[in-house]
Scaffold this active site. Sequence first.
Site, PDB file in Angstrom:
ATOM      1  NE  ARG A  85      -3.801  -2.219   2.351  1.00 39.73           N
ATOM      2  CZ  ARG A  85      -3.627  -3.521   2.584  1.00 39.73           C
ATOM      3  NH1 ARG A  85      -2.445  -3.980   2.964  1.00 39.73           N
ATOM      4  NH2 ARG A  85      -4.642  -4.359   2.432  1.00 39.73           N
ATOM      5  CG  HIS A 110      -1.044  -5.567  -4.231  1.00 41.88           C
ATOM      6  ND1 HIS A 110       0.080  -5.468  -3.446  1.00 41.88           N
ATOM      7  CD2 HIS A 110      -1.844  -6.496  -3.632  1.00 41.88           C
ATOM      8  CE1 HIS A 110      -0.018  -6.308  -2.423  1.00 41.88           C
ATOM      9  NE2 HIS A 110      -1.180  -6.943  -2.512  1.00 41.88           N
ATOM     10  CG  HIS A 184      -0.437 -11.495  -3.570  1.00 44.21           C
ATOM     11  ND1 HIS A 184      -1.167 -12.299  -2.725  1.00 44.21           N
ATOM     12  CD2 HIS A 184      -0.587 -10.227  -3.098  1.00 44.21           C
ATOM     13  CE1 HIS A 184      -1.746 -11.556  -1.792  1.00 44.21           C
ATOM     14  NE2 HIS A 184      -1.408 -10.285  -1.998  1.00 44.21           N
ATOM     15  CG  ASP A 256      -2.752  -7.735   5.180  1.00 43.08           C
ATOM     16  OD1 ASP A 256      -1.649  -7.945   4.614  1.00 43.08           O
ATOM     17  OD2 ASP A 256      -3.738  -7.252   4.600  1.00 43.08           O
ATOM     18  CD  GLU A 322       1.924 -10.239  -0.335  1.00 41.89           C
ATOM     19  OE1 GLU A 322       1.820  -9.220  -1.060  1.00 41.89           O
ATOM     20  OE2 GLU A 322       1.147 -10.482   0.604  1.00 41.89           O
TER      21      GLU A 322
END
Length: 357
Positions: A85, A110, A184, A256, A322
């Site tokens: 982000r 992304h 991803h 996350d 990631e």
Amino acid sequence: MKASPVQASKELFGKLSDGTEIHRWSLENGGTRLKVLSYGGIVQSLEIPDTEGRYANVSLGFDTIEAYVAESPYFGALIGRYGNRIGKGRFTLDGTAYQLSVNDGENSLHGGSAGFDKAVWDVEPFTEGTDVGLRLQHTSADGEMGYPGTLRTTVTYTLTEDGDWRIDYEATTDRATVVNLTNHVYWNLAGEGSGSTGGHELEIAASRYTPVDAGLIPDGEPAEVTGTPFDFRTAKTVGADLRVAHQQLLYAKGFDHNWVLDKGVTAEPRHVATLRDPASGRTLRIATTEPGLQFYSGNFLDGTLVGTGGTIHRQGDALCLETQHHPDSPNRPDFPSTVLRPGETYRSTTTHSFHAG
């Protein structure tokens, strides 16, 4: 004696609404089987054996191009121009302010609404010695999704004779810009469609992580993991602390977050994470040149997507690891820089090593 690499094969996977053909490439080497789409550079499946030699697809994906176009939460895709982000989709570079495509609340995620995950990549197979692989190329025009500079990107997927999957990223630009590329894949080492990854064991070589605000943008300085659910320095199950009433877990509905890897930026890939499924014995080891690792525990899988095995994916049925630079780095001069200038070459490498036992 190890088996010889299988030359890449190509087949028609489907067509986009404008008639563009999307192909699927199949590779095999060292016991690993990989299928990649020209759409988004997507890893449609990745098969590895368990301790009994039984193969399973350990990544989430779809059977049709229509599903990827309509509903994919980045399953297996190449991510760019900027993974993760950027707050409010804005940044300033060399005194010029840029407004990016906003597609995640008020933020850019992304690469925006039409990132590299939705591009059709040029794909060329190769065999070099005992390696087999694919070179994927894409050119992003100046101003696309709001980013400055014409960005020329090459991503190389390689399967080695040991069955490792290596990703090499390269990019050049004709104007100063920001770049943060990643992949991803959603992992479930028990096999796609097998249920929750809460019992997977995860270890991350990071003593700090980046706390976020309600929009999942880094907020304040990196924090120590000691005494928090974010401490994976010693392997523990993904679900061990997933339901702890910690504000950061409430913001993200689970994990996350970006872990600040202890090794920092390195010239060569160094080991940063291990994921293991005790039931099957399958183990994934990740090494990277990148300074960060985004661990996403599949919080937003909501039972509305049907995978390649014909089962519904629910919350926690897969997870992502990631490798990346830190989120919102263009607005954080204290983070490692993601700026790329003319005459420079962006380079990043991540390797995935698979074992059973």
